[in-house]
Design a protein around this motif. Structure first.
Motif, PDB file in Angstrom:
ATOM      1  N   ASP A  97      16.455  49.773 -46.128  1.00 50.11           N
ATOM      2  CA  ASP A  97      16.260  48.323 -46.843  1.00 50.11           C
ATOM      3  C   ASP A  97      17.099  48.483 -48.072  1.00 50.11           C
ATOM      4  O   ASP A  97      16.523  48.718 -49.143  1.00 50.11           O
TER       5      ASP A  97
ATOM      6  N   ASP B 260      20.251  46.140 -50.423  1.00 47.23           N
ATOM      7  CA  ASP B 260      20.940  44.920 -50.635  1.00 47.23           C
ATOM      8  C   ASP B 260      22.685  44.993 -50.551  1.00 47.23           C
ATOM      9  O   ASP B 260      23.276  43.856 -49.908  1.00 47.23           O
ATOM     10  N   ALA B 261      22.996  46.171 -50.274  1.00 46.11           N
ATOM     11  CA  ALA B 261      24.744  46.340 -50.124  1.00 46.11           C
ATOM     12  C   ALA B 261      24.701  47.695 -49.554  1.00 46.11           C
ATOM     13  O   ALA B 261      24.167  48.616 -49.909  1.00 46.11           O
TER      14      ALA B 261
ATOM     15  N   TRP C  89      25.282  44.309 -39.889  1.00 48.04           N
ATOM     16  CA  TRP C  89      24.593  44.399 -41.165  1.00 48.04           C
ATOM     17  C   TRP C  89      24.809  43.170 -42.048  1.00 48.04           C
ATOM     18  O   TRP C  89      23.835  42.873 -42.854  1.00 48.04           O
TER      19      TRP C  89
ATOM     20  N   ALA D 253      22.984  41.944 -45.654  1.00 48.23           N
ATOM     21  CA  ALA D 253      23.528  43.129 -46.731  1.00 48.23           C
ATOM     22  C   ALA D 253      24.984  42.752 -47.203  1.00 48.23           C
ATOM     23  O   ALA D 253      25.572  42.294 -46.272  1.00 48.23           O
ATOM     24  N   ARG D 254      25.194  42.976 -48.225  1.00 52.30           N
ATOM     25  CA  ARG D 254      26.584  42.876 -48.666  1.00 52.30           C
ATOM     26  C   ARG D 254      27.444  43.996 -48.288  1.00 52.30           C
ATOM     27  O   ARG D 254      26.939  45.278 -48.698  1.00 52.30           O
TER      28      ARG D 254
ATOM     29  N   ARG E 282      19.289  50.098 -54.621  1.00 51.27           N
ATOM     30  CA  ARG E 282      19.573  49.197 -53.451  1.00 51.27           C
ATOM     31  C   ARG E 282      20.864  49.219 -52.866  1.00 51.27           C
ATOM     32  O   ARG E 282      21.390  48.186 -52.153  1.00 51.27           O
TER      33      ARG E 282
ATOM     34  N   VAL F 230      20.516  48.617 -41.100  1.00 42.49           N
ATOM     35  CA  VAL F 230      20.501  47.856 -42.314  1.00 42.49           C
ATOM     36  C   VAL F 230      19.689  46.789 -42.361  1.00 42.49           C
ATOM     37  O   VAL F 230      20.038  45.936 -41.492  1.00 42.49           O
ATOM     38  N   SER F 231      18.736  46.478 -43.245  1.00 39.51           N
ATOM     39  CA  SER F 231      17.993  45.274 -43.288  1.00 39.51           C
ATOM     40  C   SER F 231      18.147  45.010 -44.734  1.00 39.51           C
ATOM     41  O   SER F 231      18.242  45.901 -45.600  1.00 39.51           O
ATOM     42  N   ARG F 232      17.612  43.735 -45.110  1.00 42.56           N
ATOM     43  CA  ARG F 232      17.387  43.377 -46.503  1.00 42.56           C
ATOM     44  C   ARG F 232      16.122  42.679 -46.807  1.00 42.56           C
ATOM     45  O   ARG F 232      16.182  41.538 -46.325  1.00 42.56           O
TER      46      ARG F 232
END
Length: 239
Positions: free
Chosen positions: A6, A8-9, A119, A124-125, A184, A234-236
């Motif tokens: 989990d 952000d990038a 992703w 996700a960035r 993150r 991948v998750s956010r």
């Protein structure tokens, strides 16, 4: 084994991670070697070329080195696979033009592009951090068999705008530039020294081990490891 993060990038290495090192060494390196001479002699006034030549002279301690001497140094660095910034700058210029002309088409492992799209769709960035120059990265991701992948990417980092890949400070610099908290961020690479540096900066890190790649036998130390991107989800979170 499947890993879930989990974050952000996700920050991606290229050689040995998204793409075959053999393609870079067997296709891109000879392509740049055959064009160094013309680039140095015909475009010495280009600011990027002039800056790279000045860096070569500084690194070799030879302020009077002419184009022939500079080309000889570049070829020697190429033989050593040295991650010298001026070498990567000049390669990037040559490769960008080769991709634009259609002389070159980049290589990605089959599992990579679907994972990147998933992703990205999950929020996700995606960033790239490679020893290859930003210009080379931009060309690489724009001229793929799957089309232009640049819209998937939020930023590109190299040894010039971020720093050496085995130093934790470089990863701190990327986190600050991207505006993402270290915990993150997820870094994917085949090189244990890079994974160590990312972890030292507070990042998550997964080693990618693909048979036939230079670091496959060495392994990735005590890092989590995956054979393909299919083993990573991948998750956010939005909370």
């Amino acid at each position: 084994m499947t890993y879930h993060y989990d974050v952000d990038a996700v920050v991606l290495d290229i050689e040995g991670t998204t793409s075959a090192t053999g393609f870079v060494v067997d296709v891109l390196y000879p392509y740049s070697r055959s064009r160094f001479g013309a680039l140095l002699s015909e475009r010495s006034g280009d600011p990027d070329v002039a800056r790279a030549v000045a860096q070569v002279r500084e690194l070799t301690g030879d302020p009077e080195a002419d184009a022939t001497a500079v080309e000889k140094t570049l070829n020697a660095w190429l033989d050593e696979d040295r991650k010298a910034t001026p070498l990567k700058t000049l390669q990037g210029i040559i490769w960008a033009e080769g991709f634009a002309r259609g002389d070159l088409v980049s290589h990605f492992y089959d599992d990579v592009v679907p994972a990147l799209r998933a992703w990205h769709a999950a929020g996700a960035r995606l960033y790239v951090y490679s020893s290859g120059s930003v210009a080379a990265q931009r060309a690489w991701f724009s001229a793929t068999p799957q089309g232009d992948l640049l819209p998937l990417l939020s930023g590109l980092y190299d040894t010039e705008n971020a720093g050496p890949k085995q130093e934790a400070e470089s990863y701190r610099r990327i986190a600050e530039s991207a505006g993402v908290a270290p915990d993150r961020l997820l870094f994917l690479s085949d090189r244990p020294g890079e994974l160590d540096a990312a972890r030292a900066a507070g990042w998550h890190a997964v080693g990618i081990r693909r048979p036939g790649e230079p670091y496959y036998e060495q392994g990735v130390g005590d890092h989590a490891q995956a054979g393909t991107f299919d083993e990573i989800t991948v998750s956010r979170s939005t909370t």
